[in-house]
Design an enzyme around this catalytic site. Structure first.
Site, PDB file in Angstrom:
ATOM      1  N   ASP A   1       0.823  -1.220   0.000  1.00  0.00           N
ATOM      2  CA  ASP A   1       0.000   0.000   0.000  1.00  0.00           C
ATOM      3  C   ASP A   1       0.859   1.273   0.000  1.00  0.00           C
ATOM      4  O   ASP A   1       0.326   2.380  -0.121  1.00  0.00           O
ATOM      5  CB  ASP A   1      -1.001   0.002   1.174  1.00  0.00           C
ATOM      6  CG  ASP A   1      -0.352  -0.032   2.531  1.00  0.00           C
ATOM      7  OD1 ASP A   1       0.554  -0.871   2.752  1.00  0.00           O
ATOM      8  OD2 ASP A   1      -0.738   0.769   3.399  1.00  0.00           O
TER       9      ASP A   1
ATOM     10  N   HIS B   1       7.378  -1.479  12.743  1.00  0.00           N
ATOM     11  CA  HIS B   1       6.266  -1.833  11.847  1.00  0.00           C
ATOM     12  C   HIS B   1       6.795  -2.809  10.795  1.00  0.00           C
ATOM     13  O   HIS B   1       6.230  -3.886  10.585  1.00  0.00           O
ATOM     14  CB  HIS B   1       5.707  -0.571  11.219  1.00  0.00           C
ATOM     15  CG  HIS B   1       4.606  -0.788  10.229  1.00  0.00           C
ATOM     16  ND1 HIS B   1       3.343  -1.199  10.587  1.00  0.00           N
ATOM     17  CD2 HIS B   1       4.578  -0.650   8.879  1.00  0.00           C
ATOM     18  CE1 HIS B   1       2.590  -1.308   9.497  1.00  0.00           C
ATOM     19  NE2 HIS B   1       3.318  -0.983   8.452  1.00  0.00           N
TER      20      HIS B   1
HETATM   21 FE    FE Z   1       0.436   1.198   5.334  1.00  0.00          FE
HETATM   22 ZN    ZN Z   2       2.718  -0.525   6.381  1.00  0.00          ZN
END
Ligand code: FE
Ligand code: ZN
Length: 238
Positions: free
Chosen positions: A56, A109
């Site tokens: 994304d 992340h």
């Molecule tokens: Fe993202």
């Molecule tokens: Zn991400």
């Protein structure tokens, strides 16, 4: 320097940075809306800057590269991102015109996640690390890493503008109000953000001052507190 928010996919923001006649597309999750937003201003995208490998964020990079742009992204994720021309690590810098962004390594992340900090312009692009009133999920790292990132962001000047990768603020605000029920700044911001989203307005960029006052993850005193908030948010149905 002009910065343009381009909504892509369901809730991502890609960013166009225009300065000194050059244009950067940061985290173009898809190409068409980002290229169109640049073209509408008479800009040609010369560079693509990527914060981490998630589709994304990188999904439109190949198409923009095919139109002639140079692509820069995290060295530590080069094996997971096709076609990087420039590999970036902690302490490197990268230029748009005469403006320079310094690279921060902000793992958690993803393992190789980076941020782009324009210190002399007081702005930072944080991808999926620091969000307005939240932080990214810990897919490839630890609460200790994310807590260290948050300490670092919190130490930036208060007026630093923060450009992140998603419009997650309303969900984050609802969680924050539960995580810190006595925090009046959070209650006030939840009301603001609710009104903004009802009007279809974006809530990004945010500022370090606002995050210091209202972000339970940035405000966590140690990795354990951040881990508790992260686990609770992952399960939160707000
Ligand atoms: Fe993202
Ligand atoms: Zn991400």
């Amino acid at each position: 320097m002009e910065i343009v928010r381009v909504p892509v996919l369901s809730d991502n923001y890609a960013w166009l940075i225009h300065h000194g006649g050059e244009t950067v597309a940061l985290d173009p999750g898809e190409a068409a809306p980002v290229v169109a937003a640049a073209a509408a201003r008479g800009w040609t995208i010369g560079q693509v800057w990527l914060t981490h490998w998630h589709p994304d964020h990188v999904g439109g990079a190949g198409e923009i590269r095919a139109q002639g742009a140079r692509v820069a992204g995290p060295a530590a994720e080069a094996a997971r991102i096709e076609g990087l021309h420039t590999l970036l690590s902690e302490g490197d810098d990268i230029a748009i015109g005469d403006a320079r962004a310094t690279i921060w390594s902000v793992p958690g992340h993803t393992a190789g996640h980076i941020a782009f900090h324009f210190a002399d312009r007081a702005l930072i692009f944080t991808g999926d690390t620091l969000f307005a009133m939240g932080c990214g999920r810990l897919f490839e790292g630890t609460a200790a890493q994310m807590h260290a990132n948050m300490r670092r962001f919190a130490a930036l000047p208060e007026d630093t503008r923060v450009y992140c990768g998603h419009e997650y603020t309303l969900s984050n605000a609802r969680f924050a109000a539960v995580a810190e029920p006595d925090n009046t700044a959070i209650a006030a911001r939840l009301a603001d953000v609710t009104a903004m989203r009802e009007q279809g307005e974006p809530t990004i960029p945010t500022t370090i001052a606002l995050e210091r006052a209202t972000n339970p993850f940035l405000r966590s005193v140690d990795p354990d507190e951040l881990a508790r908030h992260r686990a609770a948010k992952d399960a939160f149905k707000g």
